[in-house]
Design a protein around this motif. Sequence first.
Motif, PDB file in Angstrom:
ATOM      1  N   GLY A   1      11.644  12.076  18.685  1.00  0.00           N
ATOM      2  CA  GLY A   1      11.330  12.401  20.052  1.00  0.00           C
ATOM      3  C   GLY A   1      12.600  12.568  20.860  1.00  0.00           C
ATOM      4  O   GLY A   1      13.710  12.523  20.339  1.00  0.00           O
TER       5      GLY A   1
ATOM      6  N   GLN B   1       9.162   9.086  13.013  1.00  0.00           N
ATOM      7  CA  GLN B   1       8.814  10.119  13.988  1.00  0.00           C
ATOM      8  C   GLN B   1      10.045  10.391  14.833  1.00  0.00           C
ATOM      9  O   GLN B   1      10.927   9.540  14.920  1.00  0.00           O
ATOM     10  CB  GLN B   1       7.659   9.651  14.881  1.00  0.00           C
TER      11      GLN B   1
ATOM     12  N   ILE C   1       7.181  12.591  22.637  1.00  0.00           N
ATOM     13  CA  ILE C   1       7.043  12.602  21.188  1.00  0.00           C
ATOM     14  C   ILE C   1       5.875  13.529  20.853  1.00  0.00           C
ATOM     15  O   ILE C   1       4.823  13.453  21.495  1.00  0.00           O
ATOM     16  CB  ILE C   1       6.753  11.186  20.652  1.00  0.00           C
TER      17      ILE C   1
END
Length: 123
Positions: free
Chosen positions: A117, A115, A35
């Motif tokens: 990743g 987020q 990430i």
Amino acid sequence: MKYFSLVLLILFLSCNSNQERVCENFKNGKYKSVITIDEIEYVSIFTRNDSIQIEIFNNVIDSSYVRWVNDCEVVFTTINPINIQQKKPVLVKILRTYEDSYDFEYSYVGETIKQQGTAVILE
């Protein structure tokens, strides 16, 4: 007219984003997750089965309960949280799958900040 046809062809080809997700292949195994946040790369190694995920991040081992919402979404709840942040469940959604990896997004349940990743199969 020929430019219109070219634009139409490009739009048609770019709209084929319905890549098939085969999330079932990633419910169990050992993975490496990467990430990037604010240009800093965070790497963790984790092993997951149907009910437990054990993760190593910064030489710290953490375990979470695993609850699959559907084939491509899973909620992780820390087994022994040591602070308020760890008490919050994390929702992970698999966005795209490949032969040996998948792209995902995650957030705390109920929060809008997400987020992204990538996780790669190690074993």
